[in-house]
Design a protein around this motif. Structure first.
Motif, short mmCIF file in Angstrom:
data_model
loop_
_atom_site.label_atom_id
_atom_site.label_comp_id
_atom_site.label_asym_id
_atom_site.label_seq_id
_atom_site.Cartn_x
_atom_site.Cartn_y
_atom_site.Cartn_z
N LYS A 29 42.01 50.62 2.96
CA LYS A 29 43.30 50.98 3.57
C LYS A 29 43.31 52.37 4.21
CE LYS A 29 48.13 51.47 2.13
NZ LYS A 29 49.10 51.24 1.06
N LEU A 30 43.13 53.40 3.42
CA LEU A 30 43.32 54.75 3.95
C LEU A 30 42.20 55.23 4.88
CD1 LEU A 30 45.19 56.48 0.99
CD2 LEU A 30 46.13 55.59 3.13
N PRO A 31 40.92 54.92 4.57
CA PRO A 31 39.89 55.33 5.54
C PRO A 31 40.13 54.71 6.92
CG PRO A 31 38.88 54.78 3.44
CD PRO A 31 40.32 54.37 3.33
N THR A 32 40.48 53.43 6.95
CA THR A 32 40.72 52.78 8.25
C THR A 32 41.97 53.35 8.90
OG1 THR A 32 39.70 50.82 7.31
CG2 THR A 32 40.90 50.51 9.37
N ALA A 33 43.02 53.53 8.07
CA ALA A 33 44.28 54.08 8.60
C ALA A 33 44.07 55.49 9.14
CB ALA A 33 45.34 54.08 7.51
N SER A 34 43.21 56.25 8.50
CA SER A 34 42.94 57.61 8.97
C SER A 34 42.41 57.59 10.40
CB SER A 34 41.91 58.25 8.01
OG SER A 34 41.21 59.28 8.65
N ALA A 35 41.49 56.65 10.68
CA ALA A 35 40.93 56.56 12.04
C ALA A 35 42.00 56.12 13.05
CB ALA A 35 39.75 55.59 12.05
N VAL A 36 42.86 55.18 12.64
CA VAL A 36 43.92 54.73 13.56
C VAL A 36 44.89 55.89 13.84
CG1 VAL A 36 45.81 53.10 13.93
CG2 VAL A 36 43.80 52.37 12.65
N ILE B 199 46.44 47.72 6.50
CA ILE B 199 46.10 48.83 7.40
C ILE B 199 47.36 49.42 8.02
CG2 ILE B 199 44.68 49.56 9.39
CD1 ILE B 199 43.11 48.52 6.89
N GLY B 200 48.28 48.55 8.47
CA GLY B 200 49.53 49.04 9.09
C GLY B 200 50.29 49.95 8.12
N ALA B 201 50.40 49.50 6.86
CA ALA B 201 51.10 50.32 5.86
C ALA B 201 50.33 51.62 5.63
CB ALA B 201 51.24 49.54 4.55
N GLY B 202 49.00 51.54 5.70
CA GLY B 202 48.18 52.74 5.54
C GLY B 202 48.44 53.74 6.66
N VAL B 203 48.56 53.23 7.88
CA VAL B 203 48.80 54.13 9.03
C VAL B 203 50.15 54.84 8.87
CG1 VAL B 203 49.13 54.26 11.54
CG2 VAL B 203 47.38 52.73 10.59
#
Ligand code: HSE
Length: 402
Positions: free
Chosen positions: A298-305, A12-16
């Motif tokens: 990864k990216l859906p969660t990162a998008s929200a963060v 997730i961190g890398a996604g953000v």
């Protein structure tokens, strides 16, 4: 320009970091300022990664860097995330997190610190991955009294149940596949035993009621006992089996539960398949609403963060009020909850004995399975338990979502 530190450079961190860098121009126009990832905290090195020079191993470097205004926490787990987040908020920094363990356990306290410091503690990604659900509850639906929240809140188990339903796959095989696809938690019990969904419904119920719901108080059952045969019965009942996390109020009393349930084809949650999540919310004014999207990944969660980071930047120096006090919400015991139950019994169980214990029931059969199965009438959990004990031959029970 606003500098951000990202704690945890895992999925997730890398996604953000990826979202903030790839969509930098679009994000800048929405935030009104350029947002730059200045530091990344992780125990590991990332040789060859385009951001390897940003990686530090000591939180104090971030703590002492006065240019950092927003901290993103994607480490997972309560500690040391709690200490780092609390420190950042006490310094007056805003924090965006995807960490449901942290939010479920310490949300009320961290929201309180953010308020005192005119900063923000935002956690859209902690429930439902990329689905907007925290903002709807804290902003769009604030005119309503929320009377029910029922969600498919775990992508891994929904993916697994979908595979079991569509392909008749075995539990262990679908779990491995979910882990390979990066959906599952590190420890699969968090997903398959319902603990992850439990924390998420605790967070949503805390936001809906404004009081602290302790996840330990929520009756939680996972999907480990669901078998291929159960899906054959579900089909015979024109239903599917879903892991539902639900909370509702009745006459001023609150109930919450996580459990696999039979969901009829006509219900909107039936069509929520694969890794998708959906959250059904009933308000006393707005009536029924439903929020749907990718609940993990990864990216859906990162998008929200990353969207929370944008909100932090848009509100620097201003606290966005979130109504979640530390006062505990006492949940009622589920023994009084009323519903129907789907029940399978050992081969040889007499219909007469079933009726003696459960009263009027509707029998259901599946070709090739030599056992008695049935759906009870509406009855209280406590009465179901007593009837099952009296009969003594129950091998499976799945609640029916009403
Ligand atoms: N393991 C979680 C899920 C990740 O499958 O939904 C998102 O919280």
């Amino acid at each position: 320009m606003i500098n951000v530190a990202v704690l945890g450079y895992g999925t997730i961190g890398a996604g953000v970091v990826q979202v903030l860098q790839k969509n930098a121009d679009s994000i800048e126009s929405k935030a009104g300022q350029k947002i730059v990832v200045k530091r990344i905290l992780d125990l590991r090195d990332f040789p060859g990664d385009p951001n390897e020079n940003l990686v530090v191993h000591d939180y104090n470097i971030i703590k002492e860097d006065e240019d950092i205004q927003v901290v993103v926490e994607c480490m997972g787990g309560v500690n040391p995330a709690y200490t780092f987040v609390k420190t950042a908020l006490e310094q007056g920094r805003s924090v965006a997190t995807s960490n449901k363990e942290l939010v479920a356990k310490h949300g009320a306290e961290l929201i309180g610190i953010a308020r005192e410091k005119n900063a923000n503690f935002l956690f859209e990604a902690s429930v439902g991955g990329g689905i907007p659900i925290i903002r709807p509850l804290t902003q769009c639906l604030t005119a309503d009294v929320i009377e029910e929240i029922t969600g498919i809140l775990n992508g891994t188990t929904n993916y697994m149940l979908t595979k079991m339903d569509e392909e008749g796959s075995a539990f262990d095989d679908v779990l491995k596949e979910a882990q390979q696809k990066g959906y599952a938690e590190l420890h699969p019990e968090a997903d398959v035993e319902g603990f992850d969904a439990c924390r998420k419904i605790a967070i949503l119920t805390s936001l809906a009621t404004g009081k602290q719901v302790d996840f330990e108080d929520i009756h939680t059952e996972g999907i480990t006992k669901i078998t291929a045969e159960d899906f054959l019965y579900a089909k015979a009942l024109n239903s599917g089996i879903k892991l539902l996390a639900t909370s509702w109020s009745e006459d001023g009393k609150y109930f919450a539960m996580v459990s696999p349930m039979m969901v009829e084809k006509s219900h909107p949650l039936y069509g929520v398949r694969d890794v998708f999540n959906a959250i059904f919310v009933h308000g006393n004014m707005v009536d029924d609403t439903m929020f749907y999207g990718r609940g993990a990944g990864k990216l859906p969660t990162a998008s929200a963060v990353a969207a929370d980071v944008v909100d932090c930047v848009k509100h620097l120096g201003t606290n966005i009020k979130i109504n979640w006090s530390p006062e505990k919400l006492e949940l009622e015991d589920i023994s009084a909850c009323k519903r129907s139950f789907f029940v399978r019994t050992k081969a040889g169980t007499e219909e007469e004995s079933i009726k003696e214990s459960f009263g009027d029931v509707t029998f259901v059969s599946v070709d090739g399975i030599d056992e008695k199965a049935f759906v009870t009438g509406i009855m209280a959990e406590a009465d179901y338990t007593a009837a099952a004990e009296k009969l003594g031959t129950v091998i499976q029970m799945i609640r029916v979502n009403e």
